[in-house]
Design an enzyme around this catalytic site. Sequence first.
Site, PDB file in Angstrom:
ATOM      1  N   THR A 123       0.847  -0.243   0.211  1.00 47.21           N
ATOM      2  CA  THR A 123      -0.234   0.007  -0.264  1.00 47.21           C
ATOM      3  C   THR A 123       0.748   1.041  -0.218  1.00 47.21           C
ATOM      4  O   THR A 123       1.438   1.304   0.433  1.00 47.21           O
ATOM      5  CB  THR A 123      -0.766  -0.179   1.172  1.00 47.21           C
ATOM      6  OG1 THR A 123      -1.538  -0.820   1.131  1.00 47.21           O
ATOM      7  CG2 THR A 123      -1.519   1.194   1.126  1.00 47.21           C
ATOM      8  N   GLU A 151      -3.216  -5.294  -3.258  1.00 50.23           N
ATOM      9  CA  GLU A 151      -3.951  -6.164  -3.101  1.00 50.23           C
ATOM     10  C   GLU A 151      -5.071  -5.650  -1.870  1.00 50.23           C
ATOM     11  O   GLU A 151      -5.203  -5.142  -0.959  1.00 50.23           O
ATOM     12  CB  GLU A 151      -3.127  -6.806  -1.230  1.00 50.23           C
ATOM     13  CG  GLU A 151      -1.786  -6.625  -1.126  1.00 50.23           C
ATOM     14  CD  GLU A 151      -2.479  -5.838   0.475  1.00 50.23           C
ATOM     15  OE1 GLU A 151      -3.339  -6.697   0.706  1.00 50.23           O
ATOM     16  OE2 GLU A 151      -2.067  -5.172   1.215  1.00 50.23           O
ATOM     17  N   PHE A 249     -18.868  -5.087   8.793  1.00 50.81           N
ATOM     18  CA  PHE A 249     -18.062  -3.642   9.194  1.00 50.81           C
ATOM     19  C   PHE A 249     -19.476  -2.800  10.281  1.00 50.81           C
ATOM     20  O   PHE A 249     -19.155  -1.850  10.008  1.00 50.81           O
ATOM     21  CB  PHE A 249     -17.155  -3.204   8.489  1.00 50.81           C
ATOM     22  CG  PHE A 249     -16.170  -3.940   8.002  1.00 50.81           C
ATOM     23  CD1 PHE A 249     -15.987  -5.516   7.306  1.00 50.81           C
ATOM     24  CD2 PHE A 249     -15.049  -3.316   8.555  1.00 50.81           C
ATOM     25  CE1 PHE A 249     -15.163  -6.131   7.175  1.00 50.81           C
ATOM     26  CE2 PHE A 249     -14.016  -4.162   7.893  1.00 50.81           C
ATOM     27  CZ  PHE A 249     -13.650  -5.291   7.926  1.00 50.81           C
ATOM     28  N   LYS A 251     -19.508  -3.991  13.131  1.00 51.15           N
ATOM     29  CA  LYS A 251     -19.510  -4.527  14.281  1.00 51.15           C
ATOM     30  C   LYS A 251     -19.437  -3.268  15.469  1.00 51.15           C
ATOM     31  O   LYS A 251     -17.878  -2.923  15.144  1.00 51.15           O
ATOM     32  CB  LYS A 251     -19.110  -6.342  14.814  1.00 51.15           C
ATOM     33  CG  LYS A 251     -18.885  -6.215  16.044  1.00 51.15           C
ATOM     34  CD  LYS A 251     -19.945  -7.401  15.836  1.00 51.15           C
ATOM     35  CE  LYS A 251     -19.701  -7.767  17.465  1.00 51.15           C
ATOM     36  NZ  LYS A 251     -21.119  -8.620  17.786  1.00 51.15           N
ATOM     37  N   ALA A 252     -20.031  -3.090  16.551  1.00 51.57           N
ATOM     38  CA  ALA A 252     -19.048  -2.360  17.363  1.00 51.57           C
ATOM     39  C   ALA A 252     -18.046  -2.788  18.143  1.00 51.57           C
ATOM     40  O   ALA A 252     -18.150  -4.040  18.487  1.00 51.57           O
ATOM     41  CB  ALA A 252     -20.525  -1.523  18.010  1.00 51.57           C
ATOM     42  N   CYS A 260      -3.992  -2.523   9.187  1.00 45.58           N
ATOM     43  CA  CYS A 260      -3.874  -1.971   7.819  1.00 45.58           C
ATOM     44  C   CYS A 260      -4.457  -0.403   8.435  1.00 45.58           C
ATOM     45  O   CYS A 260      -3.784   0.828   7.898  1.00 45.58           O
ATOM     46  CB  CYS A 260      -4.489  -2.776   7.097  1.00 45.58           C
ATOM     47  SG  CYS A 260      -3.583  -3.208   5.792  1.00 45.58           S
ATOM     48  N   ARG A 327      -0.927  -6.224  16.381  1.00 39.47           N
ATOM     49  CA  ARG A 327      -0.345  -5.099  15.718  1.00 39.47           C
ATOM     50  C   ARG A 327      -1.235  -4.282  15.172  1.00 39.47           C
ATOM     51  O   ARG A 327      -2.508  -4.066  15.129  1.00 39.47           O
ATOM     52  CB  ARG A 327       0.463  -5.417  13.806  1.00 39.47           C
ATOM     53  CG  ARG A 327       1.568  -5.765  13.877  1.00 39.47           C
ATOM     54  CD  ARG A 327       2.171  -5.194  12.570  1.00 39.47           C
ATOM     55  NE  ARG A 327       2.156  -6.440  12.186  1.00 39.47           N
ATOM     56  CZ  ARG A 327       1.325  -6.536  10.671  1.00 39.47           C
ATOM     57  NH1 ARG A 327       2.889  -5.718   9.709  1.00 39.47           N
ATOM     58  NH2 ARG A 327       1.064  -7.877  10.393  1.00 39.47           N
TER      59      ARG A 327
HETATM   60  C1  UDX Z   1      -8.187  -5.074   6.316  1.00 42.55           C
HETATM   61  C2  UDX Z   1      -8.771  -5.134   5.092  1.00 42.55           C
HETATM   62  O1  UDX Z   1      -9.979  -5.617   5.754  1.00 42.55           O
HETATM   63  C3  UDX Z   1      -8.318  -5.120   3.945  1.00 42.55           C
HETATM   64  O2  UDX Z   1      -9.113  -5.829   2.857  1.00 42.55           O
HETATM   65  C4  UDX Z   1      -6.839  -5.079   3.579  1.00 42.55           C
HETATM   66  O3  UDX Z   1      -6.078  -5.311   2.525  1.00 42.55           O
HETATM   67  C5  UDX Z   1      -5.817  -5.016   5.445  1.00 42.55           C
HETATM   68  O4  UDX Z   1      -7.003  -4.375   5.996  1.00 42.55           O
HETATM   69  P1  UDX Z   1      -7.528  -6.980   8.230  1.00 42.55           P
HETATM   70  O5  UDX Z   1      -6.736  -6.146   8.887  1.00 42.55           O
HETATM   71  O6  UDX Z   1      -7.004  -8.107   7.927  1.00 42.55           O
HETATM   72  O7  UDX Z   1      -7.848  -6.335   6.944  1.00 42.55           O
HETATM   73  O8  UDX Z   1      -8.315  -6.888   9.733  1.00 42.55           O
HETATM   74  P2  UDX Z   1     -10.412  -6.766   9.238  1.00 42.55           P
HETATM   75  O9  UDX Z   1     -11.129  -7.787   8.857  1.00 42.55           O
HETATM   76  O10 UDX Z   1     -10.294  -5.727   7.950  1.00 42.55           O
HETATM   77  O11 UDX Z   1     -10.079  -6.162  10.289  1.00 42.55           O
HETATM   78  C6  UDX Z   1      -9.703  -5.134  10.738  1.00 42.55           C
HETATM   79  C7  UDX Z   1     -10.177  -4.519  12.527  1.00 42.55           C
HETATM   80  O12 UDX Z   1     -11.146  -3.522  12.523  1.00 42.55           O
HETATM   81  C8  UDX Z   1      -9.627  -5.177  13.057  1.00 42.55           C
HETATM   82  O13 UDX Z   1      -9.586  -4.483  14.363  1.00 42.55           O
HETATM   83  C9  UDX Z   1     -11.678  -5.708  13.587  1.00 42.55           C
HETATM   84  O14 UDX Z   1     -11.788  -6.230  14.984  1.00 42.55           O
HETATM   85  C10 UDX Z   1     -11.910  -4.048  13.268  1.00 42.55           C
HETATM   86  N1  UDX Z   1     -13.348  -4.316  13.652  1.00 42.55           N
HETATM   87  C11 UDX Z   1     -13.508  -5.150  11.923  1.00 42.55           C
HETATM   88  C12 UDX Z   1     -14.479  -3.885  13.674  1.00 42.55           C
HETATM   89  O15 UDX Z   1     -14.374  -3.446  15.149  1.00 42.55           O
HETATM   90  N2  UDX Z   1     -16.026  -3.722  13.537  1.00 42.55           N
HETATM   91  C13 UDX Z   1     -16.058  -3.955  12.162  1.00 42.55           C
HETATM   92  O16 UDX Z   1     -17.357  -4.612  12.213  1.00 42.55           O
HETATM   93  C14 UDX Z   1     -14.703  -4.657  12.022  1.00 42.55           C
END
Ligand code: UDX
Length: 430
Positions: A123, A151, A249, A251-252, A260, A327
């Site tokens: 990124t 990605e 997405f 979820k509170a 990321c 992380r």
């Molecule tokens: C994310 C993106 O989804 C992905 O497309 C990108 O390439 C990299 O970053 P990732 O970091 O693996 O992927 O995690 P993700 O499942 O997206 O969750 C990110 C964070 O958001 C987590 O801490 C998760 O707990 C939080 N989250 C996610 C919420 O608090 N509520 C939600 O509804 C969804």
Amino acid sequence: MRLSIIGAGYVGLVSGAAFAEFGHDVIIMDIDRERIAKLQRGIVPIHEPGLDRLLDKNSDRISYTSNMEEAVREADIHFICVWTPPLEDGSADLSAVRAVARELGKQFVKLKVKTPIIVTKSTVPVGTGVAIQRLVRQSYKGDFSVVSNPEFLRESQAVADMLRPDRIVVGSNDPDAAKTIAGVYHDVNAPIIMTDLATAEMIKYAANAFLATKISFINEVANICEIVGADVERVAEGIGHDPRIGKAFLKAGMGYGGSCFPKDVRALHQFSNASGYDFKLLKSVIEVNEQQRQMIVDKVNKHLKILNGKNILVLGLAFKAHTDDVRESGALDIIERLQIQGANITAFDPLALLNAKKKLNDLVILVGNAHEGAVGADAIIVATEWPDFKELDWERIQSVMRKPLIIDGRNLLDPSEMRKLKFIYEGVGR
Ligand code: UDX
């Protein structure tokens, strides 16, 4: 096609394994010799479900090296998959990307290669593709192209995301190079968005920033739900059925973490500023995320008043379930805030204990199971939504705690069941 992957990290390994599965010859390069030696022995240095199997299945088409010359000799298309960690001001540290670009340029000259293509998967802020072009040109005067092919991998589901993506983005100022890179995905059934370099680079940031915004939005809705006596879980359900909003997405909880979202949202905010644009919404997204973590600590304070000498069990250390990655994990942040107030922290995670140990101070006691950590606890904080936590023997846990307080930072547990077991239960927004 002959592809090189520069950077055997999370993105590089998953991409490399998938490209080999698509039938390409892949050479994976990393300057970390130990990592390459492990991979050559079949040891996968990261935890990602299905990755070791995919690498193993395609081992005939995958080789590993720590030598850039070899990578350039064995491939015509070079995917840059090195890390871009955040700098102090939030901007992306591009030193690894730049170093790779310079080195590629030198090797192109040395090996007299013809029309190579460089692809960024890391990124990178808008403009990086053009900067790579300039850096390579400092040594290599022949024809070459730069393509952005970001990605969208989620940790713990990255292999599926890579094999069955919901879209493929290919951006270049050279349409022929873009077509070649689209061809890497010839068998994948997904829409391909062909565009220019800057747009492709922007798509990645816009995607992550939008998802982070959704999370901060629902977290703010949760906070107001608490005040007015509504249930955010049902609100999310009620709005999520609208296809324009979508269920995902919403979820509170304790805010977003991971390698990321925090980094990319800050980077987009930073480079918007640097370009003379004040991206006000993103500033709020970041602030809400910070606030969300403090609110968990505030809830502990509300019930325990003084935290000095109180025993708190933190359940979950990974930034989300099904990963060992800590992380930017909300759990670690909360632990730090509680320790500042003098709380004694015990913590458990089914997968992330080892990684967490490297980041936590010695005062945190890491335990092998939740029951052990609950003995004498004044509060339990659910900090990661591991499904296993739902199945714990909560009745037994309640009986060994000093004060039966649960702060459920992930809305994982059933409030009425917990209250039936005589817990004082607080979730987020319900
Ligand atoms: C994310 C993106 O989804 C992905 O497309 C990108 O390439 C990299 O970053 P990732 O970091 O693996 O992927 O995690 P993700 O499942 O997206 O969750 C990110 C964070 O958001 C987590 O801490 C998760 O707990 C939080 N989250 C996610 C919420 O608090 N509520 C939600 O509804 C969804």
